[in-house]
Design a protein around this motif. Structure first.
Motif, mmCIF file in Angstrom:
data_model
loop_
_atom_site.group_PDB
_atom_site.id
_atom_site.type_symbol
_atom_site.label_atom_id
_atom_site.label_comp_id
_atom_site.label_asym_id
_atom_site.label_seq_id
_atom_site.Cartn_x
_atom_site.Cartn_y
_atom_site.Cartn_z
ATOM 1 N N ASP A 533 0.826 -1.214 0.000
ATOM 2 C CA ASP A 533 0.000 0.000 0.000
ATOM 3 C C ASP A 533 0.853 1.253 0.000
ATOM 4 O O ASP A 533 0.344 2.355 0.245
ATOM 5 C CB ASP A 533 -0.933 0.001 1.213
ATOM 6 N N GLY A 534 2.152 1.107 -0.279
ATOM 7 C CA GLY A 534 3.054 2.252 -0.316
ATOM 8 C C GLY A 534 3.507 2.699 1.057
ATOM 9 O O GLY A 534 4.171 3.732 1.183
ATOM 10 N N ARG A 535 3.224 1.923 2.078
ATOM 11 C CA ARG A 535 3.518 2.319 3.453
ATOM 12 C C ARG A 535 4.533 1.394 4.110
ATOM 13 O O ARG A 535 4.621 0.209 3.782
ATOM 14 C CB ARG A 535 2.238 2.336 4.290
ATOM 15 N N GLY A 536 5.279 1.968 5.043
ATOM 16 C CA GLY A 536 6.052 1.184 5.979
ATOM 17 C C GLY A 536 5.230 0.984 7.235
ATOM 18 O O GLY A 536 4.577 1.919 7.704
ATOM 19 N N HIS A 537 5.235 -0.228 7.779
ATOM 20 C CA HIS A 537 4.360 -0.571 8.893
ATOM 21 C C HIS A 537 5.166 -1.020 10.105
ATOM 22 O O HIS A 537 6.238 -1.624 9.968
ATOM 23 C CB HIS A 537 3.397 -1.684 8.496
ATOM 24 N N ALA A 538 4.604 -0.758 11.296
ATOM 25 C CA ALA A 538 5.180 -1.223 12.555
ATOM 26 C C ALA A 538 4.146 -2.047 13.311
ATOM 27 O O ALA A 538 2.961 -1.682 13.357
ATOM 28 C CB ALA A 538 5.640 -0.042 13.404
ATOM 29 N N TYR A 539 4.608 -3.159 13.904
ATOM 30 C CA TYR A 539 3.747 -4.069 14.652
ATOM 31 C C TYR A 539 4.383 -4.363 16.008
ATOM 32 O O TYR A 539 5.627 -4.368 16.139
ATOM 33 C CB TYR A 539 3.566 -5.393 13.898
ATOM 34 N N ARG A 555 2.253 9.450 -4.390
ATOM 35 C CA ARG A 555 1.420 9.058 -5.526
ATOM 36 C C ARG A 555 -0.049 9.032 -5.107
ATOM 37 O O ARG A 555 -0.366 8.722 -3.956
ATOM 38 C CB ARG A 555 1.825 7.685 -6.035
ATOM 39 N N VAL A 556 -0.943 9.338 -6.057
ATOM 40 C CA VAL A 556 -2.340 9.549 -5.683
ATOM 41 C C VAL A 556 -3.213 8.315 -5.903
ATOM 42 O O VAL A 556 -4.342 8.270 -5.402
ATOM 43 C CB VAL A 556 -2.943 10.733 -6.462
ATOM 44 N N ASP A 557 -2.723 7.316 -6.647
ATOM 45 C CA ASP A 557 -3.541 6.120 -6.876
ATOM 46 C C ASP A 557 -2.851 4.905 -6.268
ATOM 47 O O ASP A 557 -1.638 4.887 -6.044
ATOM 48 C CB ASP A 557 -3.805 5.913 -8.364
ATOM 49 N N THR A 558 -3.622 3.853 -6.003
ATOM 50 C CA THR A 558 -3.114 2.694 -5.276
ATOM 51 C C THR A 558 -2.059 1.925 -6.077
ATOM 52 O O THR A 558 -1.126 1.361 -5.480
ATOM 53 C CB THR A 558 -4.260 1.751 -4.899
ATOM 54 N N ILE A 563 3.910 0.480 -6.557
ATOM 55 C CA ILE A 563 5.179 0.308 -7.259
ATOM 56 C C ILE A 563 6.252 1.284 -6.771
ATOM 57 O O ILE A 563 7.441 1.010 -6.918
ATOM 58 C CB ILE A 563 5.010 0.390 -8.782
ATOM 59 N N TYR A 564 5.828 2.420 -6.199
ATOM 60 C CA TYR A 564 6.788 3.376 -5.653
ATOM 61 C C TYR A 564 6.954 3.219 -4.143
ATOM 62 O O TYR A 564 7.563 4.065 -3.500
ATOM 63 C CB TYR A 564 6.367 4.805 -5.997
ATOM 64 N N GLY A 565 6.431 2.140 -3.595
ATOM 65 C CA GLY A 565 6.496 1.908 -2.161
ATOM 66 C C GLY A 565 7.538 0.870 -1.772
ATOM 67 O O GLY A 565 8.299 0.366 -2.603
ATOM 68 N N PRO A 566 7.549 0.454 -0.480
ATOM 69 C CA PRO A 566 8.579 -0.455 0.038
ATOM 70 C C PRO A 566 8.178 -1.925 -0.015
ATOM 71 O O PRO A 566 8.553 -2.706 0.864
ATOM 72 C CB PRO A 566 8.731 0.031 1.483
ATOM 73 N N TRP A 567 7.428 -2.337 -1.020
ATOM 74 C CA TRP A 567 6.856 -3.679 -1.095
ATOM 75 C C TRP A 567 7.909 -4.785 -1.101
ATOM 76 O O TRP A 567 7.655 -5.903 -0.660
ATOM 77 C CB TRP A 567 5.974 -3.810 -2.341
ATOM 78 N N ASP A 568 9.124 -4.497 -1.572
ATOM 79 C CA ASP A 568 10.179 -5.510 -1.684
ATOM 80 C C ASP A 568 11.392 -5.134 -0.836
ATOM 81 O O ASP A 568 12.505 -5.578 -1.109
ATOM 82 C CB ASP A 568 10.580 -5.668 -3.151
ATOM 83 N N ASP A 569 11.175 -4.355 0.198
ATOM 84 C CA ASP A 569 12.269 -3.789 0.981
ATOM 85 C C ASP A 569 12.754 -4.741 2.072
ATOM 86 O O ASP A 569 11.957 -5.373 2.756
ATOM 87 C CB ASP A 569 11.785 -2.478 1.623
#
Length: 716
Positions: A533-539, A555-558, A563-569
Motif C-alpha cells: 500500500d506504499g507504506r512502511g508498517h510497525a507491529y 502518488r495519488v492512486d493505489t 510500485i513506488y512503495g517499500p513492497w520488496d524492501d
C-alpha cells in the motif's frame, strides 16, 4: 516460469472454463483465410476511467470485426490484482470472451504475490499452443515471479518438443517481450532463437515497448505492437493467399477521436508463412577468440549477405532496449572478419553478437561466448549446479551456504578452506522465490515456498523438522529474532505477516495491506515491514498489533503507491534506533515509536539491501549500481561510487579482513569497493546470466547464485 502453466497439460480442445474456449475450434468454413486481431498492454486499472473508456471502444471495434480469435500479448492489467482482472473482464463483450487467448506480461507477474495462481484462475495456462487454419500458434511465458525481465529456462525443452510435434506446419508465436538483436528483455533470448531455429517459425507478436516495431531476422518477422492503454489501437491480421504463397497481412487500426470519425488503416507488416524471411543469409556460426585487449571475430558468409557487424554483448544492459555500438566486419575469403576492442572488459566470460544483412534489410543474428583471461594466478571460480533459478537470497552460517531454487531444490554447500566446495545435503520442496534463513543457533534452516508453506530443515542433514501451511504463497525472506532466548520467525505470505515460534506454531498473524515480498526487521519491541500500500508498517513484536504506518510516497492512486512503495524492501534498524524503509525513489529513516520521518535520502534503494558497517557508517546501494557510505544519524553521504550497471535484489557484502565491500551486478559483474574511499575494482565477469540473489562471504570466498541455477564462488 511458464512451466507452471504448461504443467496443466491443456490444449486448444481442453481449454476449459477460461477465455479462448472457441479458439482453434472447427470453423464453419475451415478453408477460408484466417482473420484475427492482436492487442497488448491494456493495463486495466479500476482507477483510470479515461483509459477504461478507451479500452471499451477498442474491444467493441474488435468485436465488430468478428475475428476468428484475438491474441493478447500481456500486461493485461496494471498490477495483477484481483480488482484489475475484474475490471478487465467487465470491459470484454460477451461474444468476444471465448475468442481471446492471453499470455502474461511483467505487470501480471511483477507484483503478483500469488505466484501466478491468480492469473491461472482467470486465464488458465501461461504457455500453451493451438492450431487454427493450418497455422500453429504458440503462447510463450518467459515472465519471472516478482521480477521485471524474462527468462525461458526450462520452457525451452517444451518449446522444442511442441514445435517438433507441429512438424512442417508454419508457426506463429506470441508473448509479452520482443526478442533478439537490440531487445534485452529476456536474458536467454539467444538460446531461445537457437531452440526454434530448425523449425518453421514465421512470426512473433509482442508488446511491452508500447510502440510499433517490425524486425525481420532469423527467418521470421517480429511485430511489437503499440499499447492499447491510452489510445484506440489494435492490429488486424488477415491471411492472404496468392501465387507467392500464404502470408499474414498486419494492419494497424486506429479508431477516430469519436465513433463518428473515420478509422485509419495502415499497413504495418507482412509475414510470409510458406517461406523464411532472409533465408539466403545463411548461418553465421561465429567463432570468437580473445587476444589480449582485442577480440577476433569470424563468421560464415553466404552469397545473399551484403554486410555484417559485431559487438560485445552489452552485459550491463538489463531489461531494456539498446541500439548498441556495432563494428562493421570485413570480408576474408568466404568469411566475415573483424576485431572488437576488449580493453575495458573485466576478466571472465563474455558474449559477442554478430548480425548479417541482405539487400532487403532482413538479417541473421547469432551470439558466441568467449573468456577473457585474467593476469592473476589465484584459483579461478568454482561452480556447483543446483538447477532451476537461484532467485532467493543465499543464507550462510559458519562454512555452510544454503541456496534455494525455483525448482524447489534446497542445497547446503560446505565451503572449505583451499578445497573444492561440496554439497552436504539437498531437499526438495515447492518452488522457492525468496531466500532461506538460519535459526539464531544455526541448527535449523527456515525455507519459504510458493506452495504456501514455511518449512524447517535440520541444518546438518536437511531433514524436515516441521512444516506450516500459511494459506498463501510464501514469497518473502524470513527474518529470525532471538526474544528472551527463543526464536521468533517473521515472514510474509501474501497480505499476511506471520510470527511463528521455533516449533512452527503461530504466535500471531497481522495484515500487510496489499502484499509484501521483502524482509522484516525488529528492534526487540516492534517488527517493521514494507507493504504493497506504499507504506512502511510497525507491529508489536509480542502481539502483532498494528502500531503505526508511514506513507513513503505522494502518488495519488493505489497502483503507483504500490510500485513506488517499500513492497520488496529489506527493512533495517539503524545504530541510532531509527528504522529505514527504502523505495525506488528514497531511503527514509523513521522514529521507531511513532513513524515520524527523521531524514530522507533520494535514490532507488529498494532493490539493493543496505548494510550497517558500524555505529557510524551505513552502506547503501541503488538499483542503478551506485554504492554510498552514509551517516546513519543524518543521511549525509560520505562518498558515492558507480560500482556496477544494475543491482536487483543484491546488495553489498563487507569483507572484514580486507576492509572492502563486494557486490555482484545484475549482469554477473563482480566488483570490490574500498570501504574507506569508495574506490572500485572490477574483479571478474563471473557469468552471463542475471542474478537476483543476495550473495554472501564465507571466509575468503564470495559466493553468488544466478538465474542459470549455478552457485559460484570466487576467492577474495
Amino acid at each position: 516460469m511458464g512451466a507452471i502453466g504448461i504443467g496443466l497439460g491443456l490444449t486448444g480442445a481442453e481449454w476449459g472454463p477460461w477465455p479462448g474456449a472457441a479458439v482453434g475450434a472447427a470453423r464453419a468454413d475451415d478453408t477460408a483465410p484466417l482473420r484475427f486481431a492482436v492487442f497488448t498492454d491494456t493495463h486495466a486499472n479500476l482507477e483510470e476511467t479515461a483509459m477504461l473508456a478507451n479500452l471499451t471502444r477498442v474491444f467493441a471495434a474488435v468485436e465488430a470485426e468478428n475475428p476468428d480469435f484475438v491474441l493478447h500479448c500481456g500486461d493485461i492489467t496494471d498490477a495483477g490484482r484481483e480488482s484489475d482482472f475484474e475490471t478487465y473482464r467487465s470491459l470484454i463483450p460477451a461474444p468476444l470472451w471465448d475468442r481471446i487467448r492471453h499470455v502474461p506480461g511483467n505487470h501480471e507477474i511483477r507484483w503478483d504475490i500469488t505466484a501466478r495462481e491468480r492469473y491461472q484462475r482467470w486465464f488458465g495456462p501461461t504457455s500453451y499452443s493451438f492450431d487454427a487454419g493450418g497455422v500453429h500458434f504458440v503462447a510463450l511465458d518467459p515472465t519471472q515471479a516478482l521480477q521485471e525481465p524474462g527468462l525461458f529456462s526450462d520452457d525451452l525443452a517444451w518449446i522444442r518438443d511442441d514445435l517438433a510435434a507441429a512438424g512442417d506446419t508454419p508457426s506463429i508465436m506470441f508473448l509479452h517481450y520482443p526478442l533478439g538483436d537490440r531487445n534485452f528483455f529476456v536474458n536467454d533470448a539467444d538460446e531461445f532463437l537457437r531452440t526454434i531455429d530448425p523449425f518453421p517459425v514465421r512470426g512473433i507478436f509482442a508488446g511491452h515497448i508500447h510502440r510499433n516495431e517490425v524486425d525481420r531476422f532469423n527467418g521470421l518477422t517480429q511485430v511489437a505492437a503499440v499499447t492499447s492503454r491510452q489510445d484506440p489501437f489494435y492490429l488486424r491480421v488477415t491471411e492472404r493467399r496468392d501465387a507467392s504463397g500464404r502470408a499474414f497481412v498486419v494492419e494497424l487500426i486506429t479508431l477516430g477521436a469519436t465513433d463518428a470519425d473515420p478509422v485509419a488503416i495502415d499497413l504495418l507488416a507482412e509475414i510470409p508463412l510458406d517461406s523464411a524471411t532472409g533465408e539466403g543469409i545463411g548461418e553465421l556460426r561465429p567463432k570468437v577468440r580473445s587476444n589480449r585487449d582485442v577480440v577476433d571475430v569470424t563468421a560464415g558468409r553466404a552469397r545473399a549477405a551484403v554486410r555484417a557487424e559485431a559487438q560485445v554483448y552489452p552485459q550491463g544492459v538489463f531489461g531494456a532496449a539498446n541500439a548498441g555500438d556495432w563494428t562493421p566486419l570485413g570480408t576474408r575469403g568466404g568469411s566475415w572478419h573483424g576485431e572488437l576492442d576488449a580493453a575495458a572488459l573485466a576478466a571472465g566470460v563474455h558474449r559477442v553478437q554478430v548480425r548479417a544483412f541482405d539487400e532487403s534489410g532482413s538479417f541473421r543474428y547469432e551470439t558466441a561466448t568467449f573468456e577473457r583471461k585474467s593476469g592473476h594466478t589465484s584459483p579461478g571460480p568454482w561452480e556447483v549446479e543446483i538447477g532451476g533459478q537461484l532467485q532467493g537470497a543465499l543464507a550462510a552460517a559458519g562454512d555452510t551456504v544454503v541456496a534455494v531454487s525455483t525448482s524447489g531444490t534446497v542445497a547446503a554447500v560446505r565451503i572449505g578452506h583451499g578445497r573444492k566446495p561440496r554439497t552436504s545435503w539437498t531437499a526438495q520442496l515447492g518452488p522457492i522465490h525468496r531466500g532461506a534463513a538460519f535459526s539464531t543457533d544455526a541448527r535449523t534452516v527456515y525455507v519459504p515456498s510458493a506452495d504456501h508453506t514455511l518449512t524447517a530443515l535440520g541444518a546438518d542433514d536437511g531433514r524436515r523438522r516441521w512444516r506450516t501451511d500459511l494459506a498463501r504463497p510464501v514469497m518473502s525472506t524470513p527474518a529470525v529474532f532471538d526474544i528472551g532466548g527463543e526464536d521468533r520467525i517473521v515472514v510474509a505470505a501474501g497480505d499476511r505477516l506471520h510470527c511463528l515460534d521455533a516449533a512452527g506454531g503461530t504466535v500471531w498473524t497481522s495484515e500487510v495491506p496489499g502484499m509484501a515480498a521483502g524482509r522484516a526487521t525488529s528492534d526487540g519491541f516492534r517488527v517493521f515491514m514494507g507493504g504493497g500500500d506504499g507504506r512502511g508498517h510497525a507491529y508489536d513484536l509480542a502481539t502483532g498489533a498494528h502500531l503505526w504506518s508511514i506513507l513513503t510516497n505522494d502518488r495519488v492512486d493505489t497502483y503507483r503507491q504500490l510500485i513506488y512503495g517499500p513492497w520488496d524492501d529489506w527493512t533495517q534498524v539503524l545504530p541510532t534506533g531509527a528504522v529505514l524503509f527504502s523505495t525506488v525513489t528514497d531511503a527514509i529513516a523513521t522514529d521507531p515509536a511513532t513513524g515520524a520521518e527523521l531524514w530522507r535520502l533520494a535514490g532507488g534503494y529498494l532493490l539493493a539491501p543496505g548494510r550497517v558497517l558500524d555505529e557510524s557508517n551505513l552502506l547503501l546501494a541503488t538499483e542503478w549500481g551506485v554504492v554510498e557510505l552514509v551517516d546513519p544519524a543524518t543521511g549525509a553521504k560520505r562518498w558515492s561510487s558507480q560500482a556496477v550497471p544494475r543491482l536487483v535484489n543484491t546488495g553489498p557484502v563487507p569483507h572484514a579482513k580486507s576492509a572492502s565491500v563486494w557486490l555482484v551486478g545484475a549482469g554477473g559483474l563482480v566488483v570490490s569497493v574500498d570501504a574507506a574511499s569508495g574506490a572500485v575494482t572490477s574483479e571478474r565477469q563471473l557469468f552471463t546470466a542475471n542474478t537476483f540473489s543476495q550473495p554472501v562471504i564465507v571466509g575468503d570466498t564470495f559466493v553468488v547464485g544466478a538465474q542459470d541455477g549455478v552457485l559460484r564462488g570466487i576467492r577474495i
